[in-house]
Design an enzyme around this catalytic site. Sequence first.
Site, PDB file in Angstrom:
ATOM      1  N   CYS A  55       1.002  -0.881  -0.254  1.00  0.00           N
ATOM      2  CA  CYS A  55      -0.126  -0.091   0.102  1.00  0.00           C
ATOM      3  C   CYS A  55       0.879   1.159  -0.080  1.00  0.00           C
ATOM      4  CB  CYS A  55      -0.946   0.325   1.212  1.00  0.00           C
ATOM      5  SG  CYS A  55      -1.813   1.475   1.555  1.00  0.00           S
ATOM      6  N   CYS A  58       0.113   3.237   3.470  1.00  0.00           N
ATOM      7  CA  CYS A  58       1.280   3.422   4.078  1.00  0.00           C
ATOM      8  C   CYS A  58       2.525   3.491   4.183  1.00  0.00           C
ATOM      9  CB  CYS A  58       0.925   1.682   4.701  1.00  0.00           C
ATOM     10  SG  CYS A  58      -0.835   0.996   3.989  1.00  0.00           S
TER      11      CYS A  58
END
Length: 432
Positions: A55, A58
């Site tokens: 991600c 993230c």
Amino acid sequence: MLLFRDFFAWTIIMPFAWAFYSSNDAITDLNPTNFDRLVTQDEAIWVVEFYAPWCGHCQSLVPEYKKVAKALKGIIKVGSVNADEHKSLGSQYGVKGFPTIKIFGSNKRSPIDFNGQRTAKAIADAALAEAKKKIQSVLGGGTSSGDSSSSDDVIELTDENFDKLVLQSEDDWMVEFFAPWCGHCKNLAPEWAKAAKELKGKVKLGALDATVHQGKASEYEVRGYPTIKYFPAGKKRSSSAQNYDGGRVASDIVTWALDKHVANAAPPELIEVIDQSSFDGACEGKPLCVISVLPHILDCDAKCRNKFLQTLRDLGENYKQKMWGWAWSEAVAQQDLETSLEIGGFGYPAMAVVNLKKMKFSVLKGSFSKEGINEFLRDISYGRGQTAPIRGAKKPTINTVTPWDGKDGQLLTEEDIDLSDVDLDDITKDEL
């Protein structure tokens, strides 16, 4: 070649599968083995990030999250869960996107979703606010003005404010009609409050004392307690109310409400791929992305193109519960995208469904019609079909192009071509 039923189950080793944090970051690596012992059975407040290594958001959060851990060290505990690896733990706490940050405060069974800015200060402030609430609860002083108690996400409704808040709202609503003396209502109260917290920003939950506000109770034919009614998003009247027929625990309420919320949601946006940002916006973080390549505007005029686009929008409505991304580009405009998905070059329109997380795709082999595409997408939704790896195992390079203006294409005329700065003596025969 993998069968399509392996599309989601097949796991590949991602090039960035290393851990985000080290022991020096004061961030505890949490997993199903140690989570209950360290977090839910501990009296300390915990801030927990659920992330996936692939991600991008993230990865961007890493430096800010490290700052949070450093700032809160010795005050509030900070942990992280690789929810891509430990899916059961993410599912247990309703994680549906990454990164998800939850604060485990006084009620460890009902962690608070952090929905603020993804900065160290904002996360730390939210954690400290939860610590303050816990202190006030222990001291018996209640909560100060502006702090939310466990039931503050449940909106109190009356005969006077019901129509304005519920019927005149564009939001989804679930309303509990209760009686203070009702034992089942008392049992439902904490579950209703927990569900309201989890559904915040999606579906509003209200409660109306039917023994006091008998007008609304009578209007909605409430004959037993608790009675729960659902009011769909958008314009509504009293007749819009639907009976709730689910369970009486928070998880059942949340699941039922989200199913209704998605079913009544607007169809996904069909995004033209004109640059990297538009492609990421359409496909990044989605379970699957449906990508169509339509004929050049000179080969298919505005009427023709709009017919294709309407077909795609209709299908987006049909499959909106899947939460897929939908995108399209003009033939040849995004050559690397077409090459990566082995479509284009000929035979426009074309379509491929992509899983960017797995770097795999499946190509429409049948007709580019509502019926043909629907059959293709239905097979995908049931895990049938064939897949192939995206060429190079990386996202395609997206060109920056001018978006379609909605008009027919125009051939260039002699007046459109400016040769004033061209040295005709330098033009070869082949170029002519």
